[in-house]
Scaffold this active site. Structure first.
Site, PDB file in Angstrom:
ATOM      1  N   PHE A 111     -30.990  -3.827 -39.936  1.00  0.00           N
ATOM      2  CA  PHE A 111     -31.378  -2.436 -39.691  1.00  0.00           C
ATOM      3  C   PHE A 111     -32.800  -2.314 -39.159  1.00  0.00           C
ATOM      4  CE2 PHE A 111     -33.484  -2.817 -43.755  1.00  0.00           C
ATOM      5  CZ  PHE A 111     -34.414  -1.786 -43.842  1.00  0.00           C
ATOM      6  N   LYS A 112     -33.624  -3.313 -39.404  1.00  0.00           N
ATOM      7  CA  LYS A 112     -35.000  -3.238 -38.921  1.00  0.00           C
ATOM      8  C   LYS A 112     -35.074  -3.162 -37.390  1.00  0.00           C
ATOM      9  CE  LYS A 112     -36.523  -3.696 -43.139  1.00  0.00           C
ATOM     10  NZ  LYS A 112     -37.365  -4.772 -43.638  1.00  0.00           N
ATOM     11  N   ASP A 113     -34.019  -3.631 -36.703  1.00  0.00           N
ATOM     12  CA  ASP A 113     -34.014  -3.565 -35.244  1.00  0.00           C
ATOM     13  C   ASP A 113     -34.093  -2.125 -34.732  1.00  0.00           C
ATOM     14  OD1 ASP A 113     -33.742  -6.345 -34.785  1.00  0.00           O
ATOM     15  OD2 ASP A 113     -31.572  -6.241 -35.064  1.00  0.00           O
ATOM     16  N   LEU A 116     -37.795  -1.435 -34.890  1.00  0.00           N
ATOM     17  CA  LEU A 116     -38.725  -2.402 -34.309  1.00  0.00           C
ATOM     18  C   LEU A 116     -38.474  -2.687 -32.837  1.00  0.00           C
ATOM     19  CD1 LEU A 116     -39.179  -4.711 -37.393  1.00  0.00           C
ATOM     20  CD2 LEU A 116     -40.869  -3.212 -36.346  1.00  0.00           C
ATOM     21  N   THR A 144     -37.581  -7.911 -41.514  1.00  0.00           N
ATOM     22  CA  THR A 144     -38.632  -7.351 -40.661  1.00  0.00           C
ATOM     23  C   THR A 144     -39.186  -8.400 -39.704  1.00  0.00           C
ATOM     24  OG1 THR A 144     -39.298  -5.598 -42.182  1.00  0.00           O
ATOM     25  CG2 THR A 144     -40.960  -6.378 -40.662  1.00  0.00           C
TER      26      THR A 144
END
Length: 462
Positions: A111-113, A116, A144
Site C-alpha cells: 500500500f505504500k506505493d 510513494l 516503506t
C-alpha cells in the site's frame, strides 16, 4: 492552503515548503491550517470519478495554486500509471458484510506505493522547478523502504538512504530494498528494532543544522504528502460501494502500527466522508489498542510477530491525532509530547477517552488469531490474506456489528509474507517480479543503532 506545526512554533508555510520540511523544525508534525469541508453535493459529484480524477480533485484542495493544474494532473497520471489494476485500488467483495480494499497493485506490491509513487514524482518535480537538492532519509518496518526506493531510484537530483531493522523484515521485503543497485540508493540494516530506526530519523530531522546542511527530506509518513495521498483511497472505496447502493454504515478496518494509514481515514472523516466506524487493528505490539481502550499511551515489551510491518511501539503519526483530540491546541500537544519524552507515558482524562472511543474502535490481534484468519478465509472464500490484512479482517470479525458493511484495507500482497502463510500449509505462487528477486545480489550495509553510526554513513553518501 498553508501548513502549521502541531507544536505551534513554525510560521504557516505552503505545500511545497511543507513537503520539503517533512518533520516540522520545532519537532512537531505539519498539518493543514484548516481541513476542507466537503458538502454532500460535492461528494456526489465525485462518486463516479476514476481514481486518478479523484486524486486530482483531493490534491487540488491541499495544493492550491502552488503547482499548476496541468502539472499536478501529469504527476498524478504518471504516479498511478505504474499500477497493475486499472482501478488502482480495487474493492473486492468477500461476503455480505466484508469487502477488501486491495492496495497492493503498485510496483512493490504494498500500500505504500499509493503515496510513494506520487511523492517520488513530486520530489523530482520540485527539484527540477526549484533547483533543490533532495536527499531523502527514511526508516522502514518493511514496506516503506521498497516503495520509497522504487519511487526515486535513478532519478536525477535525488539520493535516498533507507534504514531497516536488521533481520526483522520479511525476506521479500529485504530483497525488494537490497537488490536495487542504483547509485542514488543506500540501504542501512540497523542493529535494533524499527522503533530504533524511527527514533534516529526523528532525532536527525530535529537536528535542524544537520538537516539543512545535508538537505534532508522525509519519505516517512511524518511527511504530510503521504497522509494526503492515502486519504484518496478511503473516498474511492466508499464511492465503489455507494455506486452499488451499499454505502450505508460503512466501516473501515485498518491494520496499523505507525498510525499513518488510519490517520488518513480520520482525515477523510473530518473532511466529511460519512464513515460509520474506524476500526484500528494492531498486533501484539498493541500500544494503540491500549490507548483506545484505556486512554494510556505507553510502549510495552517489543514482540516479533507474523505481521512485522506493524511491530511498532511508538507511532510517529499519533501526535497529529493528539492535536485534533485536544482541539488544535498546540500548547497542550507540546506539553503531552514533553511528558512522553520524559516519562515514556501519556494518560488522558475521561472526557478525552470518550472522544477517542467515539472516533475509533480497536483490537489487538494475537499471532495465532492472525494465522487463523488467513487459513479460515482461504478455506471459506478462496481468498488469500497477507498477515497484516488478516489482522484487519480478524478485528472486523470482533468489532463489526450485524448489518454493518466493513471495508478492510489490504496493505500487501500475500507473496511478501510467505513465511507466515506457509505455517498454515498454504502454498502460493510468487508473482514473477517477486520470484526474480531471489536470483539477484544484495547491497546493504549493517550498522550500529546510534545516531552517530547513521550520521557517519550519511556524510559519506550525501
Amino acid at each position: 492552503m498553508e501548513y502549521i506545526s502541531t507544536r505551534g512554533q513554525v510560521a504557516p508555510i505552503g505545500f511545497i515548503d511543507a513537503i520539503l520540511m517533512g518533520l516540522a523544525d520545532d519537532g512537531g508534525l505539519l498539518v493543514p491550517q484548516h481541513i476542507p469541508q466537503l458538502s454532500a453535493d460535492m461528494l456526489k459529484s465525485w462518486q463516479r470519478l476514476s481514481y486518478q480524477e479523484l486524486a486530482l480533485e483531493i490534491f487540488t484542495l491541499f495544493v492550491n495554486d502552488e503547482i499548476p493544474c496541468a502539472d499536478l494532473k501529469r504527476l498524478v497520471d504518471d504516479s498511478y500509471a505504474t499500477f497493475r489494476d486499472e482501478d488502482v485500488t480495487p474493492v473486492r467483495r468477500i461476503n455480505n458484510g466484508l469487502h477488501v480494499l486491495e492496495l497492493f497493485h503498485g510496483p512493490t506490491f504494498a500500500f505504500k506505493d499509493v503515496a510513494l509513487q506520487f511523492l517520488g514524482n513530486l520530489y523530482q518535480y520540485v527539484s527540477g522547478k526549484t533547483n533543490s537538492i533532495i536527499h531523502i532519509l527514511g526508516a522502514t518496518s518493511g514496506d516503506t523502504g521498497a516503495s520509497a526506493i522504487e519511487g526515486v531510484r535513478g532519478k536525477a537530483g535525488i539520493r535516498i538512504c533507507i534504514l531497516h531493522p536488521h533481520g526483522k523484515v520479511s525476506k521479500v521485503q529485504e530483497l525488494q530494498m537490497t537488490t536495487v543497485d542504483d547509485a542514488n540508493v543506500l540501504n542501512l540494516a540497523v542493529d535494533g528494532t524499527f522503533d530504533d530506526c524511527q527514533r534516529i530519523i526523528k532525532e536527525l530531522f530535529a537536528d535542524v543544522d544537520f538537516k539543512h546542511r545535508y538537505h534532508l527530506r522525509a519519505i516517512n509518513s511524518i511527511n504530510i504528502a503521504r497522509i494526503l495521498a492515502q486519504t484518496v483511497y478511503y473516498f474511492y472505496a466508499y464511492f465503489q460501494l455507494a455506486n452499488k447502493g451499499q454505502a450505508d454504515k460503512v466501516n473501515f478496518s485498518v491494520p496499523t502500527g505507525n498510525f499513518g494509514d488510519i490517520f488518513a481515514g480520520y482525515l477523510a472523516l473530518k473532511m466529511g466522508l460519512p464513515i460509520n466506524k474506524l476500526i484500528l487493528a494492531t498486533n501484539e505490539n498493541n500500544i494503540l489498542e491500549r490507548f483506545v481502550r484505556e486512554g494510556v499511551y505507553e510502549p510495552g515489551e517489543f514482540r516479533g510477530t507474523y505481521s512485522p510491518s506493524m511491530d511498532i511501539q511508538v507511532a510517529s503519526n499519533f501526535e497529529r491525532y493528539l492535536y485534533y483530540l485536544y482541539g488544535e491546541d498546540s500548547a497542550a500537544v507540546t506539553r503531552l509530547m514533553g511528558q512522553f519524552k520524559a516519562d515514556g507515558r501519556i494518560a488522558i482524562p475521561a472526557d478525552k477517552l470518550a472522544a477517542v472511543q467515539a472516533d475509533f474502535a480497536a483490537y489487538g490481534v494475537q499471532n495465532e488469531e492472525c494465522l487463523d484468519a488467513i487459513s479460515d478465509y482461504h478455506a471459506k472464500y478462496d481468498y488469500l490474506l497477507d498477515p497484516h490484512t488478516a489482522c484487519g479482517v480478524a478485528a472486523t470479525d470482533k468489532l463489526a456489528d450485524d448489518g454493518e458493511v466493513t471495508i478492510a484495507l489490504s496493505t500487501a500482497h500475500p507473496a511478501k509474507f510467505d513465511e507466515a502463510i506457509r505455517l498454515r500449509g498454504i502454498a502460493q505462487t510468487y508473482p514473477p517480479q517477486i520470484e526474480a528477486l531471489f536470483d539477484k545480489p544484495q547491497h546493504q550495509t549493517v550498522v550500529g543503532g546510534t545516531n552517530d553510526d547513521i550520521k557517519d554513513q550519511l556524510v559519506k553518501f550525501f
